[in-house]
Design an enzyme around this catalytic site. Structure first.
Site, PDB file in Angstrom:
ATOM      1  N   GLU A 116     -10.887 -16.306  43.646  1.00 43.70           N
ATOM      2  CA  GLU A 116      -9.388 -17.073  43.366  1.00 43.70           C
ATOM      3  C   GLU A 116      -8.264 -15.938  43.760  1.00 43.70           C
ATOM      4  O   GLU A 116      -7.120 -16.586  44.214  1.00 43.70           O
ATOM      5  CB  GLU A 116      -9.252 -17.412  41.729  1.00 43.70           C
ATOM      6  CG  GLU A 116     -10.254 -18.618  41.545  1.00 43.70           C
ATOM      7  CD  GLU A 116      -9.807 -19.908  41.957  1.00 43.70           C
ATOM      8  OE1 GLU A 116      -8.498 -20.272  42.266  1.00 43.70           O
ATOM      9  OE2 GLU A 116     -10.660 -20.428  42.712  1.00 43.70           O
TER      10      GLU A 116
ATOM     11  N   SER B 290     -37.315 -45.815 -13.013  1.00 45.70           N
ATOM     12  CA  SER B 290     -37.605 -45.100 -14.003  1.00 45.70           C
ATOM     13  C   SER B 290     -37.440 -43.621 -13.766  1.00 45.70           C
ATOM     14  O   SER B 290     -37.499 -42.648 -14.721  1.00 45.70           O
ATOM     15  CB  SER B 290     -39.138 -44.904 -14.253  1.00 45.70           C
ATOM     16  OG  SER B 290     -39.651 -46.422 -14.748  1.00 45.70           O
TER      17      SER B 290
END
Length: 832
Positions: free
Chosen positions: A90, A488
């Site tokens: 770049e 239960s």
């Protein structure tokens, strides 16, 4: 001569005027474009959207959440190779120019003049600084106005910030394709590596992407991507940043990416990760979740999570297959390329090692199948076609679930499968548990579902969670969102209220039919034991809990009062507001597996309040801790000058004591009896101390088991999402308890057999196992029973029973509350 002097004087004057006008024009332009430039000082406080990462307790990555997949990486943490690759691609003169590359601008202007009228996009000449100005402060508009503003901002940014700061902003902001912003995220997305692990070829490819990430897709535009990558490699050599040998090796490297999805990365952790995501969303909101860069350390134990999922799925499949084969997923035409057609059929992605396949042809002994092809990174269907065989051994379980042949074991494969049917299969195993190459077993997605939670009882840390058979199939988390009747398994809370209020495990209550008048218009309720018609007469509370006797529990609840039981249910977090109906003492209310496991944790830890948590710690993007679950004070934990024989650190636990530690042990001991001689004897196979309770609801719609060792609690529930009968005999002891047994065997395999901790002050007295009375010499079966100070087993007792004249043979007995020995004596107390 004089003429020449005048002529040159005129030229000089004109040139001066033109120069001054040009300077004035340039100054005017600069003033014009500068007056509305964005404030570049905001870069100093730049906080980009950063993904939130969720980790398991061992640090492994569980999931990531983001709108822009970005991890912010300081420039000091970026390897030199990666920096050089981006500079080569770049802006090789980045550390030398003042923000503008004039040679590059001249070159771009020349190309622009040459391309006038060709509709070609102008070539950029932006430096990295200019790209920072554009990406952070401007738009992507293609115009001279934007370029002028970009250049002006670049020069100002260069004067305000260091080169390293500018490069840091750039490397963390740029978009690199596949939803990845910045080099840290891109490294993970493309190669599943940190930036420090990137090779020359990989770093060069990432550096090639900023120009056109879509055009350099590694699959769709592979050749162009390789070409651009190699260009960056050549620039690295040209600038002297890598050797020619390294460059040659990098150019020969294939461009292979390892795409990592955005879902949960720890297998089997999808329900857990989604629950954490919802928690963070509720705490901090959407923006913080998806952009805040949070680091979340969860409580998940990856090993236990895999074991929990394995055992839960096996239990669901075992139950479902016992009810027969319901048929294929769908059917399709196998002529032509069956792989393309099969690829369009939705397959569950989180049920490995199950795979979707289509039946290509069948015979008596086998069926040839073709597996669903995978998809490449770009979404294209793989051209590879893989086949296998489903053998007769792999379909023997597949008895028809309906029709005239219902329940009959198939004698041939062709009875079960036909060409074109889409099915699930997994590898067929030999007797040693090893996969037989090329042979597969038929599978089907179970209709039944359920959930499992494993928790550390001391802290409430959720170590594992299974919210259903498949998260890909249903994201509804049955561990936290499904409210079902616990049956239960709620009874230990009723017995806890009793133990805290004068009862002992040796207290005797009559087990006999009972009628409850529920008021005008409601009718009479006649609760029964699960084994209808079988009653045991005078029964100790220990034996009543072991056998899960409903009539004893109802009489007990009737005596101590439902308001007190409701208070205990709220205290334990099982229910927020329990109605004052006796049926709720049998677990008729609705709650979740998570709540039940949390409640049982308080039995296991001696009665201390625990709050279930999936999160240990949350840190913000700067590493500051903003949430911590463990609020205990640690005195002496900080040793800034090192260890110098000071006293050991001490944890100060200020959590509420919701249950007497001695009561917690009594209930634990009674539930250990449930495992040793009650409804959950299958868990004796674990070979370690386990306490727990089964639960089965009316019409056998839900099956539960909640149990624990001294340091691990596990809860399991099984039921259809739309409640319906599970089948005859489908109890918690037969369905849920075996799943918990398999989990505990795996989870505790390497743990020593630690007995449950006996609190100080408790008395262990040998009593008769049946009557609960103090054992004498030569007595038969005896046990050690736990008694609080001031209580003791009875030496004798009397139960007055009255038989009704009607067919129910109703037995009633009026008895006063137990005396200080836990002894049931005649009186005017409640009805048992």
């Amino acid at each position: 001569m004089r003429f020449l002097l005048r002529f040159f004087g005129f030229l000089f004057a004109a040139g001066t005027i033109v120069f001054l006008v040009g300077v004035a024009a340039v100054a005017g332009l600069i003033w014009h474009f500068s007056k509305d430039l964005p404030d570049y000082s905001q870069l100093q406080d730049y906080e980009p959207p950063v993904m939130t990462r969720i980790h398991a307790s061992d640090g492994s990555l569980l999931a990531e959440y983001a709108k822009e997949r970005r991890l912010y990486l300081p420039i000091q943490a970026v390897p030199k190779l990666v920096i050089n690759a981006f500079l080569a691609a770049e802006d090789k003169n980045f550390y030398e120019h003042g923000g503008i590359d004039y040679q590059g601008m001249a070159r771009a202007a020349l190309l622009y003049a040459q391309n006038i009228g060709t509709n070609r996009r102008p070539q950029g000449a932006s430096t990295i600084t200019q790209q920072v100005a554009k990406n952070f402060l401007l738009t992507n508009e293609v115009s001279f106005t934007r370029k002028i503003k970009e250049a002006l901002l670049a020069m100002r940014i260069e004067r305000a910030y260091s080169k390293d700061k500018i490069l840091e902003l750039y490397l963390n902001e740029i978009y690199l394709g596949l939803g990845a912003y910045g080099i840290a995220a891109a490294s993970l997305v493309y190669f599943d590596k940190s930036v420090n692990e990137l090779t020359v070829a990989e770093a060069s490819y990432l550096a090639a992407l900023p120009k056109a990430p879509a055009a350099l897709h590694p699959i769709r535009n592979h050749d162009r991507a390789v070409e651009r990558r190699n260009y960056v490699i050549d620039r690295l050599v040209e600038n002297g940043w890598i050797s020619q040998a390294d460059a040659d090796k990098a150019r020969k490297s294939p461009l292979t990416v390892t795409n990592r999805g955005n879902a949960a990365h720890t297998f089997a952790g999808e329900y857990f990760a989604e629950e954490v995501r919802r928690d963070i969303f509720e705490r901090y909101g959407e923006k913080k979740l998806y952009e805040g860069g949070l680091s979340v350390r969860t409580t998940l134990d990856p090993k236990l999570q895999i074991e929990a999922r394995k055992t839960m799925v096996a239990g669901l499949v075992r139950f479902d297959e016992a009810r027969g084969w319901r048929g294929p997923v769908t059917k399709l035409e196998t002529a032509g390329d069956w792989g393309v057609k099969l690829a369009d059929v939705k397959a569950l992605a989180d049920i490995t090692p199950w795979r979707m396949a289509v039946v290509l042809e069948t015979s008596d002994q086998s069926a040839r199948i073709g597996f669903q092809p995978g998809r490449e990174l770009g979404g294209a269907i793989s051209k590879q076609r893989e086949t296998g065989l489903v053998t007769l051994e792999g379909v023997k379980w597949a008895k028809p679930a309906a029709g005239p042949s219902r329940g009959k074991t198939p004698r041939t494969v062709s009875e079960v499968l036909s060409p074109g049917e889409v099915i699930y299969v997994d590898p067929l195993l030999d007797k040693d548990g090893k996969a037989i190459e090329g042979q597969y077993r038929l599978r089907q997605l179970p209709e039944v579902s359920g959930a499992m939670v494993a928790m550390d009882p001391s802290t409430g840390r959720v170590l594992a969670m299974v919210g259903g058979f498949s998260f890909d199939q249903s994201q509804f988390n049955r561990a936290t969102q499904a409210y079902r009747q616990p049956g239960s398994s709620f009874k230990p809370l009723v017995y806890s209220a009793a133990m805290d209020n004068g009862y002992t495990p040796s207290t005797v209550v009559i087990d006999a039919p009972i009628e409850i008048d529920q008021g005008q218009g409601v009718g009479v309720w006649r609760p029964e034991n699960y084994s209808t018609g079988k009653y045991y007469g005078p029964t100790t509370l220990r034996n009543a809990l072991q056998r899960s006797l409903n009539t004893v529990t109802v009489r007990l609840a009737q005596d101590i009062g439902m308001p007190l039981i409701g208070e205990y249910a709220k205290r334990f977090g099982v229910y927020d507001d329990l109605p004052n109906y006796l049926s709720y003492a049998l677990g008729a209310g609705e709650t979740t597996v998570m709540r039940m496991v949390t409640a049982y944790s308080m039995f296991a830890n001696g009665g201390r309040r625990v709050k279930a948590t999936l999160i240990d710690r949350i840190q913000d993007r700067y590493g500051h801790t903003i949430f911590k679950h463990d609020q205990r004070e640690c005195r002496g934990c900080e040793a800034p000058n090192g260890w110098k024989s000071q006293p050991e650190p001490q944890l100060v636990d200020r959590r509420e004591q919701v249950l007497d530690p001695m009561t917690a042990y009594q209930i634990t001991s009674m539930m250990e009896g449930v495992v040793q001689a009650g409804t959950a004897t299958v868990l004796r196979e674990v070979g370690k101390p386990i306490a727990g309770k089964t639960g089965t609801t009316n019409d056998e719609k839900d099956a539960w088991f909640i149990g624990f060792s001294p340091d691990l609690v596990c809860g399991v529930y099984i039921g259809y999402d739309k409640p319906r009968n599970l089948g005859r005999g489908a109890t918690g002891g037969h369905l849920a308890a075996p799943i918990a047994k398999d989990f505990f065997k795996l989870a505790l395999a390497e743990k020593p057999a630690v007995p449950f901790r006996v609190p100080a002050g408790i008395k262990l007295v040998r009593v008769d196992a049946k009557s609960g009375m103090r054992a004498g010499p030569g007595d038969g079966r005896t046990i050690l029973e736990a008694f609080k100070p001031g209580t003791a087993p009875p030496d004798n007792y009397a139960v007055i029973g009255v038989a009704d004249a009607d067919a129910r043979q109703q037995q009633q007995q009026q008895m006063a509350p137990p005396d200080d020995r836990g002894f049931m004596r005649p009186g005017t107390g409640g009805l048992y």
